[in-house]
Scaffold this motif. Structure first.
Motif, mmCIF file in Angstrom:
data_model
loop_
_atom_site.group_PDB
_atom_site.id
_atom_site.type_symbol
_atom_site.label_atom_id
_atom_site.label_comp_id
_atom_site.label_asym_id
_atom_site.label_seq_id
_atom_site.Cartn_x
_atom_site.Cartn_y
_atom_site.Cartn_z
ATOM 1 N N ARG A 61 2.230 -6.587 7.123
ATOM 2 C CA ARG A 61 3.234 -5.688 6.546
ATOM 3 C C ARG A 61 2.636 -4.851 5.427
ATOM 4 O O ARG A 61 2.964 -3.670 5.279
ATOM 5 N N LYS A 62 1.769 -5.450 4.633
ATOM 6 C CA LYS A 62 1.147 -4.721 3.529
ATOM 7 C C LYS A 62 0.291 -3.572 4.044
ATOM 8 O O LYS A 62 0.363 -2.441 3.532
ATOM 9 N N GLU A 63 -0.528 -3.821 5.066
ATOM 10 C CA GLU A 63 -1.388 -2.778 5.610
ATOM 11 C C GLU A 63 -0.564 -1.673 6.273
ATOM 12 O O GLU A 63 -0.875 -0.475 6.140
ATOM 13 N N ALA A 64 0.476 -2.068 6.990
ATOM 14 C CA ALA A 64 1.335 -1.057 7.621
ATOM 15 C C ALA A 64 2.015 -0.184 6.571
ATOM 16 O O ALA A 64 2.107 1.044 6.724
ATOM 17 N N ALA A 65 2.495 -0.805 5.491
ATOM 18 C CA ALA A 65 3.145 -0.037 4.428
ATOM 19 C C ALA A 65 2.150 0.897 3.735
ATOM 20 O O ALA A 65 2.480 2.044 3.399
ATOM 21 N N ARG A 66 0.928 0.425 3.532
ATOM 22 C CA ARG A 66 -0.083 1.273 2.892
ATOM 23 C C ARG A 66 -0.414 2.481 3.766
ATOM 24 O O ARG A 66 -0.523 3.616 3.282
ATOM 25 N N LEU A 67 -0.567 2.258 5.069
ATOM 26 C CA LEU A 67 -0.868 3.359 5.973
ATOM 27 C C LEU A 67 0.294 4.346 6.059
ATOM 28 O O LEU A 67 0.089 5.559 6.159
ATOM 29 N N ASN A 68 1.521 3.827 6.014
ATOM 30 C CA ASN A 68 2.678 4.723 6.019
ATOM 31 C C ASN A 68 2.709 5.587 4.770
ATOM 32 O O ASN A 68 3.089 6.767 4.809
ATOM 33 N N ALA A 69 2.322 5.011 3.635
ATOM 34 C CA ALA A 69 2.259 5.785 2.396
ATOM 35 C C ALA A 69 1.202 6.880 2.490
ATOM 36 O O ALA A 69 1.421 8.022 2.053
#
Length: 427
Positions: A200-208
């Motif tokens: 979830r952290k990596e997905a959120a970072r990429l979305n940002a």
């Protein structure tokens, strides 16, 4: 085991306020320059190629007014040549040359001229409305993209905080398992939660990062790559009342204004075609010179439309005017419905925000505290406690989405009424 429970107590007692503080620490960069929403809109409106192209269209239409206002130029015809003799030289005299100069000045029909100039001026108004439409659309997109970046950054910071804490919890559980104070099943469960949090952290970072790139795209690279948005999802939304907006949107919407200008231009085109049926007049002046004579003559040249009275051009202009009028009526209705839909979306988002601010988040936090106390006394398992915490995380994520939806709905209403920082745009 007691140390493990104390660690869980510290972890699950964290509130969104702490996460907001962590969010500021994660995303703050001293070297990055902060831009407000209006500054981002100004930069985008100044640099975006679509706005520059629409502004050029206005200049082209303004040049068309100059061309429509110009008077027709005169035509000059010069003819010269030798004169051959048919009689003896004693009668005609010596051979010489002759020349003829003819000047033709068209006299323009004043009715057709005024209609042509009016149609060109209506084209300028249509061009300006198209420019306003491009500006309003881009300004709304920039605003939504800026708030989307804030949303993704908040989500990434939230997931980063959860990952860091779960990582520490997993480390403590591993120590307890190695000492025999906890079952190995607890470590497996912690590993699973940690991997899920990392994804979830990596997905959120990429979305940002994706949201940042999208905003850079809309500003045509005018923003530095390390920029930060100076704003918050909780920025106040200030809009007029529903009654005022219902009157303002149809009157100010750029597409409706453009279609109104095009309708006026189509009407003037009908007048222009009908006026062209009237006879056109040319004033002629001729000067003739040869060896013996000089002659000056003047006259009129009239073109009389007897066989063809421009029926096709007039009908084409009438049907084009009907097409624009029907399009205008439909778009006026459609814009009204789009506004009503955006207003309902605004009200729904506002109710959701009020619901979260009215105690839903606090209730979820209280549920976590109750689950934590039950876990201490052995009444609930670690899995149940994690599920309760997962519910709180979902509520926090929904609250961020509700704030974003509120800002997006307000941006759509401002787009429909062409409300953007016009004073910051150089003409």
């Amino acid at each position: 085991m007691q140390k493990f429970i104390i660690l869980l107590s510290l972890f699950f007692s964290l509130t969104p306020i702490v996460w907001a503080q962590d969010s500021a620490k994660v995303w703050a960069q001293d070297s990055a320059r902060k831009f407000s929403i209006e500054e981002i809109q100004r930069l985008g409106l100044e640099a975006n190629g679509l706005v520059l192209a629409a502004r050029s269209q206005v200049n082209i239409a303004s040049a068309g007014v100059v061309a429509a206002s110009a008077y027709p130029n005169p035509e000059v015809l010069v003819m010269a040549g030798p004169v051959g003799k048919r009689f003896p030289e004693s009668i005609t005299g010596p051979m010489a040359d002759q020349r003829t100069v003819t000047v033709v000045q068209p006299i323009e029909n004043p009715f057709m001229r005024s209609a042509r100039i009016g149609a060109a001026e209506a084209g300028v108004e249509a061009g300006r409305a198209s420019l306003d439409q491009v500006r309003a659309d881009l300004s709304a997109q920039l605003r939504v993209r800026a708030y989307e970046l804030l949303l993704r950054q908040e989500q990434a910071a939230l997931e980063q905080s959860i990952f860091d804490l779960l990582k520490e919890v997993r480390r403590r559980i591993k120590l307890n398992v190695e000492r025999g104070e906890a079952a190995r099943f607890e470590l497996i469960r912690a590993d699973t939660e940690l991997r899920s949090a990392e994804n979830r952290k990596e997905a959120a970072r990429l979305n940002a990062e994706r949201a940042r790139v999208a905003l850079l795209q809309f500003t045509a690279g005018a923003l530095p790559t390390d920029f930060e948005v100076k704003g918050s999802l909780k920025d106040p939304v200030a809009l007029p009342s529903l009654e005022i907006l219902r009157r303002e949107v149809p009157a100010a919407n750029p597409e409706i204004v453009r279609l109104q200008a095009e309708q006026e231009r189509a009407k003037l085109r009908i007048d222009q075609e009908r006026a062209s049926v009237l006879p056109s007049v040319n004033v002629l002046y001729t000067n003739f010179q040869d060896t013996q004579f000089t002659a000056n003559t003047a006259g009129l040249s009239v073109r009389v439309p007897i066989f063809y009275r421009r029926r096709g051009e007039i009908d084409s202009a009438i049907f084009d005017s009907a097409r624009v009028r029907e399009t205008l009526d439909f778009r006026r209705y459609e814009v009204g419905q789009l506004f009503e839909s955006a207003w309902q979306a605004l009200q729904i988002a506002q109710r959701r925000v009020d619901m979260f601010e009215g105690g839903l988040i606090k209730e979820a936090e209280n549920a976590v505290e109750v689950a934590q106390a039950a876990y201490r006394f052995g009444e609930r398992s670690l899995l149940e406690l994690l599920d309760t915490q997962r519910v709180l995380r979902g509520i926090l994520g929904d609250s961020l989405q509700a704030y974003f939806d509120l800002q997006a709905a307000a941006a759509e209403i401002d787009r429909l009424r062409a409300h953007y920082p016009k004073e910051l745009i150089p003409e």
